[in-house]
Design a protein around this motif. Structure first.
Motif, PDB file in Angstrom:
ATOM      1  N   UNK A   1       0.835  -1.247  -0.051  1.00 46.82           N
ATOM      2  CA  UNK A   1       0.160  -0.158  -0.088  1.00 46.82           C
ATOM      3  C   UNK A   1       0.937   1.279  -0.070  1.00 46.82           C
ATOM      4  N   UNK A   2       0.660   2.358  -0.715  1.00 45.67           N
ATOM      5  CA  UNK A   2       1.252   3.361  -0.852  1.00 45.67           C
ATOM      6  C   UNK A   2       0.170   4.565  -0.664  1.00 45.67           C
ATOM      7  N   UNK A   3       0.251   5.246   0.580  1.00 43.21           N
ATOM      8  CA  UNK A   3      -0.545   6.581   0.904  1.00 43.21           C
ATOM      9  C   UNK A   3      -0.760   7.372  -0.169  1.00 43.21           C
ATOM     10  N   UNK A   4      -1.676   8.050  -0.624  1.00 47.23           N
ATOM     11  CA  UNK A   4      -1.770   9.086  -1.502  1.00 47.23           C
ATOM     12  C   UNK A   4      -2.840  10.224  -0.871  1.00 47.23           C
TER      13      UNK A   4
ATOM     14  N   UNK B   1       2.897  -1.298   9.007  1.00 46.92           N
ATOM     15  CA  UNK B   1       3.377  -0.083   8.309  1.00 46.92           C
ATOM     16  C   UNK B   1       4.948  -0.273   7.908  1.00 46.92           C
ATOM     17  N   UNK B   2       4.781   0.647   6.590  1.00 46.00           N
ATOM     18  CA  UNK B   2       6.314   0.772   6.241  1.00 46.00           C
ATOM     19  C   UNK B   2       6.932   1.918   6.831  1.00 46.00           C
ATOM     20  N   UNK B   3       8.388   1.855   6.824  1.00 44.54           N
ATOM     21  CA  UNK B   3       9.057   2.714   7.698  1.00 44.54           C
ATOM     22  C   UNK B   3       9.984   3.351   6.414  1.00 44.54           C
ATOM     23  N   UNK B   4       9.838   4.827   6.302  1.00 39.51           N
ATOM     24  CA  UNK B   4       9.033   5.699   6.819  1.00 39.51           C
ATOM     25  C   UNK B   4       7.489   5.497   6.723  1.00 39.51           C
ATOM     26  N   UNK B   5       6.742   6.034   7.457  1.00 36.53           N
ATOM     27  CA  UNK B   5       5.078   5.932   7.228  1.00 36.53           C
ATOM     28  C   UNK B   5       4.443   6.345   6.001  1.00 36.53           C
ATOM     29  N   UNK B   6       4.733   5.607   4.971  1.00 37.04           N
ATOM     30  CA  UNK B   6       4.195   6.269   3.684  1.00 37.04           C
ATOM     31  C   UNK B   6       3.156   5.245   3.115  1.00 37.04           C
TER      32      UNK B   6
ATOM     33  N   UNK C   1      -7.491   6.397  -0.617  1.00 38.32           N
ATOM     34  CA  UNK C   1      -6.618   6.889   0.174  1.00 38.32           C
ATOM     35  C   UNK C   1      -5.206   6.271  -0.113  1.00 38.32           C
ATOM     36  N   UNK C   2      -5.232   5.210  -0.890  1.00 32.92           N
ATOM     37  CA  UNK C   2      -4.086   4.303  -1.153  1.00 32.92           C
ATOM     38  C   UNK C   2      -4.038   3.804  -2.763  1.00 32.92           C
ATOM     39  N   UNK C   3      -2.948   3.759  -3.120  1.00 33.68           N
ATOM     40  CA  UNK C   3      -2.613   2.729  -4.230  1.00 33.68           C
ATOM     41  C   UNK C   3      -2.007   1.543  -3.825  1.00 33.68           C
ATOM     42  N   UNK C   4      -2.389   0.280  -4.289  1.00 32.96           N
ATOM     43  CA  UNK C   4      -1.906  -0.870  -4.147  1.00 32.96           C
ATOM     44  C   UNK C   4      -1.142  -1.356  -5.323  1.00 32.96           C
ATOM     45  N   UNK C   5       0.042  -2.161  -4.931  1.00 33.50           N
ATOM     46  CA  UNK C   5       0.878  -2.907  -6.002  1.00 33.50           C
ATOM     47  C   UNK C   5       0.541  -4.377  -5.131  1.00 33.50           C
ATOM     48  N   UNK C   6       0.038  -5.205  -6.124  1.00 34.43           N
ATOM     49  CA  UNK C   6       0.119  -6.861  -5.870  1.00 34.43           C
ATOM     50  C   UNK C   6       1.102  -7.414  -6.687  1.00 34.43           C
ATOM     51  N   UNK C   7       1.833  -7.980  -5.828  1.00 34.85           N
ATOM     52  CA  UNK C   7       2.814  -9.020  -6.344  1.00 34.85           C
ATOM     53  C   UNK C   7       2.892 -10.636  -5.999  1.00 34.85           C
ATOM     54  N   UNK C   8       2.535 -11.147  -7.010  1.00 33.51           N
ATOM     55  CA  UNK C   8       2.423 -12.845  -6.644  1.00 33.51           C
ATOM     56  C   UNK C   8       3.698 -13.496  -6.657  1.00 33.51           C
ATOM     57  N   UNK C   9       3.953 -14.301  -6.112  1.00 38.51           N
ATOM     58  CA  UNK C   9       5.236 -15.034  -5.998  1.00 38.51           C
ATOM     59  C   UNK C   9       5.187 -16.443  -5.499  1.00 38.51           C
TER      60      UNK C   9
END
Length: 99
Positions: free
Chosen positions: A6-9, A40-45, A73-81
């Motif tokens: 998730x990336x906050x927008x 949460x990611x560090x930094x909190x973005x 409020x967010x954009x998602x990147x979905x990575x399958x592995x």
């Protein structure tokens, strides 16, 4: 297996206003056995979720139901592995390479 990033927008005050609903959504998917870890990611973005599943479309549908997504409020990147190597605690989620 999937990594959901998730990336906050939106500003953090808007994120924090919806955070309780997001936490409830997380809990629902932990209870269903879909989510294995999140934070949460560090930094909190933004944040990261580790999810299990074999159907990318189903995982993408779950992402769309996140209150953060619904509020824009967010954009998602979905990575399958393929989790071909795991810690012993995750043995049940180990996957095989396709033949």
């Amino acid at each position: 297996m999937f990594v959901l990033e998730l990336t906050y927008t939106a500003p953090l005050d808007r994120i924090d206003a919806v955070l309780p609903q997001h936490v409830e959504w997380l809990k629902e998917h932990y209870d269903a056995g879909t989510f294995l870890a999140s934070g949460r990611k560090v930094p909190r973005d933004g944040g990261v979720i580790v999810a299990v599943g074999t159907d990318r479309a189903a995982v993408e549908q779950i992402v769309r139901t996140d209150p953060f997504s619904e509020a824009g409020l967010v954009e998602y990147t979905v990575t399958e592995f393929l989790a071909t190597t795991t810690a012993p605690a995750l043995d049940a989620y180990r996957q095989e390479l396709p033949a």
